[in-house]
Motif scaffolding. Structure first.
Motif, mmCIF file in Angstrom:
data_model
loop_
_atom_site.group_PDB
_atom_site.id
_atom_site.type_symbol
_atom_site.label_atom_id
_atom_site.label_comp_id
_atom_site.label_asym_id
_atom_site.label_seq_id
_atom_site.Cartn_x
_atom_site.Cartn_y
_atom_site.Cartn_z
ATOM 1 N N ALA A 194 9.516 78.266 23.806
ATOM 2 C CA ALA A 194 10.011 79.374 24.621
ATOM 3 C C ALA A 194 11.433 79.751 24.217
ATOM 4 O O ALA A 194 11.788 80.933 24.132
ATOM 5 N N GLY A 195 12.256 78.740 23.972
ATOM 6 C CA GLY A 195 13.622 78.994 23.543
ATOM 7 C C GLY A 195 13.684 79.699 22.200
ATOM 8 O O GLY A 195 14.492 80.613 21.994
ATOM 9 N N ALA A 196 12.817 79.281 21.277
ATOM 10 C CA ALA A 196 12.776 79.925 19.964
ATOM 11 C C ALA A 196 12.361 81.387 20.093
ATOM 12 O O ALA A 196 12.896 82.267 19.398
ATOM 13 N N LEU A 197 11.428 81.670 20.987
ATOM 14 C CA LEU A 197 11.002 83.041 21.219
ATOM 15 C C LEU A 197 12.154 83.868 21.781
ATOM 16 O O LEU A 197 12.409 84.998 21.336
ATOM 17 N N ALA A 198 12.875 83.328 22.739
ATOM 18 C CA ALA A 198 14.017 84.048 23.314
ATOM 19 C C ALA A 198 15.069 84.344 22.254
ATOM 20 O O ALA A 198 15.681 85.427 22.253
ATOM 21 N N MET A 199 15.291 83.408 21.339
ATOM 22 C CA MET A 199 16.299 83.597 20.301
ATOM 23 C C MET A 199 15.959 84.754 19.364
ATOM 24 O O MET A 199 16.845 85.339 18.739
ATOM 25 N N GLU A 200 14.677 85.094 19.273
ATOM 26 C CA GLU A 200 14.280 86.218 18.427
ATOM 27 C C GLU A 200 14.782 87.554 18.980
ATOM 28 O O GLU A 200 14.813 88.553 18.253
ATOM 29 N N TYR A 201 15.172 87.560 20.245
ATOM 30 C CA TYR A 201 15.681 88.775 20.890
ATOM 31 C C TYR A 201 17.187 88.715 21.152
ATOM 32 O O TYR A 201 17.790 89.741 21.458
ATOM 33 N N TRP A 202 17.794 87.549 21.088
ATOM 34 C CA TRP A 202 19.170 87.351 21.554
ATOM 35 C C TRP A 202 20.168 88.139 20.716
ATOM 36 O O TRP A 202 20.249 87.966 19.491
ATOM 37 N N PRO A 203 20.961 89.005 21.331
ATOM 38 C CA PRO A 203 21.958 89.777 20.584
ATOM 39 C C PRO A 203 22.986 88.903 19.867
ATOM 40 O O PRO A 203 23.539 89.314 18.841
ATOM 41 N N GLY A 204 23.236 87.717 20.400
ATOM 42 C CA GLY A 204 24.194 86.823 19.757
ATOM 43 C C GLY A 204 23.772 86.376 18.379
ATOM 44 O O GLY A 204 24.592 85.890 17.590
ATOM 45 N N ALA A 205 22.477 86.519 18.062
ATOM 46 C CA ALA A 205 21.976 86.209 16.734
ATOM 47 C C ALA A 205 21.771 87.475 15.910
ATOM 48 O O ALA A 205 21.085 87.465 14.888
ATOM 49 N N GLY A 206 22.350 88.580 16.388
ATOM 50 C CA GLY A 206 22.271 89.832 15.650
ATOM 51 C C GLY A 206 21.039 90.659 15.934
ATOM 52 O O GLY A 206 20.745 91.610 15.195
ATOM 53 N N ASN A 207 20.312 90.336 17.000
ATOM 54 C CA ASN A 207 19.086 91.063 17.326
ATOM 55 C C ASN A 207 19.351 92.201 18.303
ATOM 56 O O ASN A 207 20.287 92.150 19.103
ATOM 57 N N GLY A 262 20.426 83.792 33.593
ATOM 58 C CA GLY A 262 21.694 84.171 32.989
ATOM 59 C C GLY A 262 21.533 85.368 32.073
ATOM 60 O O GLY A 262 22.086 85.412 30.973
ATOM 61 N N THR A 263 20.776 86.362 32.542
ATOM 62 C CA THR A 263 20.466 87.527 31.704
ATOM 63 C C THR A 263 21.724 88.259 31.255
ATOM 64 O O THR A 263 21.772 88.789 30.134
ATOM 65 N N ARG A 264 22.764 88.294 32.091
ATOM 66 C CA ARG A 264 23.989 88.990 31.687
ATOM 67 C C ARG A 264 24.581 88.362 30.423
ATOM 68 O O ARG A 264 24.943 89.061 29.469
ATOM 69 N N ASP A 265 24.696 87.045 30.402
ATOM 70 C CA ASP A 265 25.219 86.389 29.201
ATOM 71 C C ASP A 265 24.283 86.605 28.015
ATOM 72 O O ASP A 265 24.731 86.803 26.888
ATOM 73 N N PHE A 266 22.987 86.558 28.268
ATOM 74 C CA PHE A 266 22.020 86.781 27.189
ATOM 75 C C PHE A 266 22.256 88.142 26.546
ATOM 76 O O PHE A 266 22.363 88.264 25.314
ATOM 77 N N LEU A 267 22.346 89.189 27.372
ATOM 78 C CA LEU A 267 22.473 90.541 26.850
ATOM 79 C C LEU A 267 23.817 90.789 26.180
ATOM 80 O O LEU A 267 23.931 91.633 25.281
ATOM 81 N N ARG A 268 24.832 90.044 26.586
ATOM 82 C CA ARG A 268 26.161 90.203 25.990
ATOM 83 C C ARG A 268 26.339 89.338 24.742
ATOM 84 O O ARG A 268 27.419 89.330 24.153
ATOM 85 N N GLY A 269 25.307 88.606 24.363
ATOM 86 C CA GLY A 269 25.400 87.759 23.188
ATOM 87 C C GLY A 269 26.147 86.461 23.421
ATOM 88 O O GLY A 269 26.524 85.776 22.468
ATOM 89 N N ARG A 270 26.340 86.098 24.686
ATOM 90 C CA ARG A 270 26.994 84.830 25.029
ATOM 91 C C ARG A 270 25.937 83.742 25.190
ATOM 92 O O ARG A 270 24.752 84.024 25.359
ATOM 93 N N ASP A 271 26.384 82.485 25.197
ATOM 94 C CA ASP A 271 25.412 81.380 25.191
ATOM 95 C C ASP A 271 25.129 80.782 26.570
ATOM 96 O O ASP A 271 24.411 79.788 26.671
ATOM 97 N N GLY A 272 25.647 81.407 27.639
ATOM 98 C CA GLY A 272 25.490 80.823 28.973
ATOM 99 C C GLY A 272 24.199 81.188 29.667
ATOM 100 O O GLY A 272 24.206 81.577 30.847
ATOM 101 N N TRP A 273 23.073 81.040 28.991
ATOM 102 C CA TRP A 273 21.760 81.345 29.549
ATOM 103 C C TRP A 273 20.779 80.253 29.155
ATOM 104 O O TRP A 273 21.026 79.474 28.234
ATOM 105 N N CYS A 274 19.659 80.207 29.851
ATOM 106 C CA CYS A 274 18.657 79.196 29.540
ATOM 107 C C CYS A 274 17.288 79.634 30.054
ATOM 108 O O CYS A 274 17.168 80.566 30.847
ATOM 109 N N VAL A 275 16.270 78.941 29.594
ATOM 110 C CA VAL A 275 14.912 79.047 30.136
ATOM 111 C C VAL A 275 14.774 77.928 31.159
ATOM 112 O O VAL A 275 15.117 76.772 30.882
ATOM 113 N N SER A 276 14.293 78.242 32.347
ATOM 114 C CA SER A 276 14.234 77.274 33.447
ATOM 115 C C SER A 276 12.799 77.129 33.948
ATOM 116 O O SER A 276 12.172 78.125 34.323
ATOM 117 N N VAL A 277 12.308 75.884 33.986
ATOM 118 C CA VAL A 277 10.927 75.618 34.421
ATOM 119 C C VAL A 277 10.892 74.353 35.273
ATOM 120 O O VAL A 277 11.485 73.326 34.899
#
Length: 275
Positions: free
Chosen positions: A20-33, A95-110
């Motif tokens: 799930a984390g790898a999938l999220a990283m495919e969209y994360w702006p912090g990785a240039g996406n 932590g969608t705000r950090d996700f969208l801003r390319g910051r690392d303060g987000w996670c997948v929670s289950v």
């Protein structure tokens, strides 16, 4: 594949979380996406990443425990799940705000909840390279290392992940605050913070996983008013969190519990849940 009577193992959940984390990283702006996002309610954004991770988790966790109910921030709620003994409680991206801003303060929670209490939980913070796991009665870990909360015993100097402190609370010490409330509570589990306090309405998916991780690390975790949590309720809302080193919980309630109760009683019935 799991069954309703067989406990899902931490290893099985960890594998799903890493994917799930790898999938999220495919969209994360912090990785240039580039990622598409929109407001689903005022000041509450959602992105295509949230929905993609939600779809993946629904399928993968359903394979692990096919008879468990499902409660997720990004899935229309079927309250019949509250009648089931077990339920997955999911925030695809906390932590969608950090996700969208390319910051690392987000996670997948289950979390997997049984009879109203989390019994298995994980947070995957791939931008930080972190995997948090807990199983009820067996402790909590971060990247395989056992966690233990701090032994802080007084509010003066207690570390709190927050951007700004009110004048009345400046005896506390600020530490870095991720947008994800789950990661903030996990900081208490890891001894990186001594206390987290929020006083607003939220949802079960915000805290189900982090509450188990922190409590298994020895922290005391309740609603902001001091009431114990119960999850998988028909209406899955909760009022805040107070997660502390054990000796701080009483003093924290003495200082803020009354204020939390007043806010909870006065606050309008929430029309949505804000990360």
């Amino acid at each position: 594949m799991g069954s309703d009577d067989a406990m899902v193992s931490p290893g099985e959940l960890e594998q799903v979380m890493r994917e799930a984390g790898a999938l999220a990283m495919e969209y994360w702006p912090g990785a240039g996406n580039d990622v598409e996002s929109w407001e689903k309610s005022p000041d509450n954004r959602v992105s295509e990443a949230d929905l993609a991770v939600d779809r993946y988790l629904h399928r993968a966790l359903g394979d692990l425990a096919p008879n468990a109910g499902w409660l997720s921030e990004e899935t229309a709620d079927d309250t019949a799940r509250a009648e089931q003994r077990r339920c997955w409680i999911v925030d695809p991206i906390d932590g969608t705000r950090d996700f969208l801003r390319g910051r690392d303060g987000w996670c997948v929670s289950v979390a997997l909840v049984e009879e109203g209490q989390p019994v298995l939980a994980a947070l995957e913070a791939p931008a930080r390279g972190q995997t948090w796991l807990a199983r009820k009665g067996e402790g909590a870990s971060l990247d395989g290392k056992a966690l233990s909360c701090s032994d802080c015993a007084q509010l003066a100097g207690a570390r709190v992940p927050i951007h700004d402190l009110p004048k009345t609370d400046r005896d506390l010490a600020k530490v870095s605050q991720p947008n994800s409330i789950a990661l903030r509570v996990a900081m208490v589990a890891a001894g990186e913070a001594d206390m987290v306090l929020t006083m607003r309405w939220g949802a079960e998916w915000d805290l189900a996983a982090a509450a188990l991780i922190a409590s298994e690390a020895g922290a005391t975790v309740t609603a902001a008013t001091g009431e114990p949590y119960r999850f998988n309720k028909p209406e899955p809302r909760i009022f805040g969190v107070l997660a502390t080193a054990p000796a701080l919980h009483g003093p924290a309630l003495e200082r803020w519990g009354g204020r939390a109760g007043e806010i909870a009683n006065k606050a309008a019935r929430p029309s949505g849940f804000v990360n």
